[in-house]
Design a protein around this motif. Structure first.
Motif, PDB file in Angstrom:
ATOM      1  N   SER A 145       1.022  -1.006   0.273  1.00 13.91           N
ATOM      2  CA  SER A 145       0.030  -0.625   0.091  1.00 13.91           C
ATOM      3  C   SER A 145       0.829   1.362   0.071  1.00 13.91           C
ATOM      4  O   SER A 145       2.137   1.006   0.232  1.00 13.91           O
ATOM      5  N   GLU A 174       0.819   3.445   1.804  1.00 12.96           N
ATOM      6  CA  GLU A 174       0.522   3.839   3.271  1.00 12.96           C
ATOM      7  C   GLU A 174       1.415   3.278   3.610  1.00 12.96           C
ATOM      8  O   GLU A 174       1.635   3.412   5.255  1.00 12.96           O
ATOM      9  N   LEU A 207       3.843   5.537   6.099  1.00  9.26           N
ATOM     10  CA  LEU A 207       3.061   5.135   7.567  1.00  9.26           C
ATOM     11  C   LEU A 207       3.793   4.464   8.663  1.00  9.26           C
ATOM     12  O   LEU A 207       4.076   5.129   9.776  1.00  9.26           O
ATOM     13  N   HIS A 214      -4.283   0.292  11.110  1.00 10.38           N
ATOM     14  CA  HIS A 214      -4.774   0.590  10.528  1.00 10.38           C
ATOM     15  C   HIS A 214      -6.769   0.513  10.176  1.00 10.38           C
ATOM     16  O   HIS A 214      -6.318  -0.229   9.534  1.00 10.38           O
ATOM     17  N   ASN A 239      -5.816  15.092   6.092  1.00  8.61           N
ATOM     18  CA  ASN A 239      -5.260  13.811   5.385  1.00  8.61           C
ATOM     19  C   ASN A 239      -4.166  14.422   3.720  1.00  8.61           C
ATOM     20  O   ASN A 239      -4.666  15.710   3.870  1.00  8.61           O
ATOM     21  N   GLN A 293      -2.549  12.861  -0.220  1.00  8.76           N
ATOM     22  CA  GLN A 293      -2.345  11.513  -1.151  1.00  8.76           C
ATOM     23  C   GLN A 293      -0.851  11.448  -0.230  1.00  8.76           C
ATOM     24  O   GLN A 293      -0.280  10.399  -1.264  1.00  8.76           O
ATOM     25  N   MET A 350       1.995  10.808   1.501  1.00 10.33           N
ATOM     26  CA  MET A 350       2.039  10.362   2.885  1.00 10.33           C
ATOM     27  C   MET A 350       3.071  11.212   3.750  1.00 10.33           C
ATOM     28  O   MET A 350       3.373  11.109   5.290  1.00 10.33           O
ATOM     29  N   HIS A 395     -10.650   9.845   6.929  1.00 11.13           N
ATOM     30  CA  HIS A 395      -9.690   8.692   6.668  1.00 11.13           C
ATOM     31  C   HIS A 395      -9.902   7.154   7.744  1.00 11.13           C
ATOM     32  O   HIS A 395     -10.760   6.870   7.144  1.00 11.13           O
ATOM     33  N   TYR A 431      -4.983   5.039  13.295  1.00 11.91           N
ATOM     34  CA  TYR A 431      -3.840   3.816  13.609  1.00 11.91           C
ATOM     35  C   TYR A 431      -2.921   4.525  14.966  1.00 11.91           C
ATOM     36  O   TYR A 431      -3.226   5.255  15.426  1.00 11.91           O
TER      37      TYR A 431
END
Length: 210
Positions: free
Chosen positions: A75, A77, A80, A96, A143, A145, A147, A172, A175
């Motif tokens: 992903s 993400e 993160l 998440h 949020n 796009q 990261m 979103h 976490y």
């Protein structure tokens, strides 16, 4: 920090995906989960898989920069997750979730940069907290796009001595992390419960029982 073998991580992540899906916190293909491995790499869910129907082949390996080690696609993400492992060497697992309550709270208060949780017995679930008689702030970041933008906004706030091992990305999801997967699960479940309780209190204060 706990580390595990890749086969153990695969079994654990498949099980946690089913658990989160059963809670309604993993709709469609949303969410991503990871564990630190004993060889220094990280096991993480492959991009685009429904988390309630994961197979062990849907858990891949990445290095500490987030680069794939087995040719599968992680992903976006993943960065993160790597940021959490970077900033918290004791972290062994990251989850998440995407509950409607967590997303709704972050959207209902668009100017909030955090949500104060005070006088809740549930606060004692978090590592290092032994009493309800305190307050902690759950950070909220806008949020993006990109990261790196999220990481840059969140990292300084998470390093505060009183920071919870969790944060919200507005619109979103949530976490949360822990020394092992069991602790990460407790953090996510406690935080989701606290968010739902806060929303219920707001509803009652406003004369609604919804």
């Amino acid at each position: 920090m706990a580390t595990v073998s890749l086969p153990e991580a695969r079994r654990t992540i498949v099980a946690v995906g089913r658990w989160l899906d059963s809670k309604g916190w993993a709709p469609a293909t949303a969410g991503n989960y990871s564990m630190r491995l004993d060889d220094g790499s990280v096991a993480i869910t492959v991009s685009g898989r429904h988390k309630g129907r994961l197979g062990e082949e849907d858990v891949m390996r990445v290095d500490m920069t987030g680069a794939s080690l087995d040719g599968k696609k992680p992903s976006a993400e993943t960065a993160l997750h790597m940021a959490i492992y970077r900033d918290f060497p004791e972290a062994g697992a990251v989850l998440h979730s995407h509950s409607p309550q967590a997303v709704g709270l972050s959207r209902a208060f668009p100017e909030a940069i955090g949500w104060t949780l005070a006088q809740h017995e549930m606060l004692k679930v978090y590592p290092g907290i032994a009493t309800h008689d305190l307050s902690r702030t759950l950070p909220i970041v806008d949020n993006s796009q990109d990261m790196a933008v999220i990481d840059a906004a969140m990292a300084p706030r998470l390093l505060d001595a009183d920071a919870l091992p969790a944060y919200l990305i507005r619109g979103h999801g949530l976490y949360g992390w822990g020394a092992d997967m069991a602790e990460a699960e407790r953090v996510i479940e406690a935080t989701e419960w606290l968010i739902a309780a806060e929303l219920a209190e707001i509803g009652f204060r406003n004369g609604s029982k919804a």
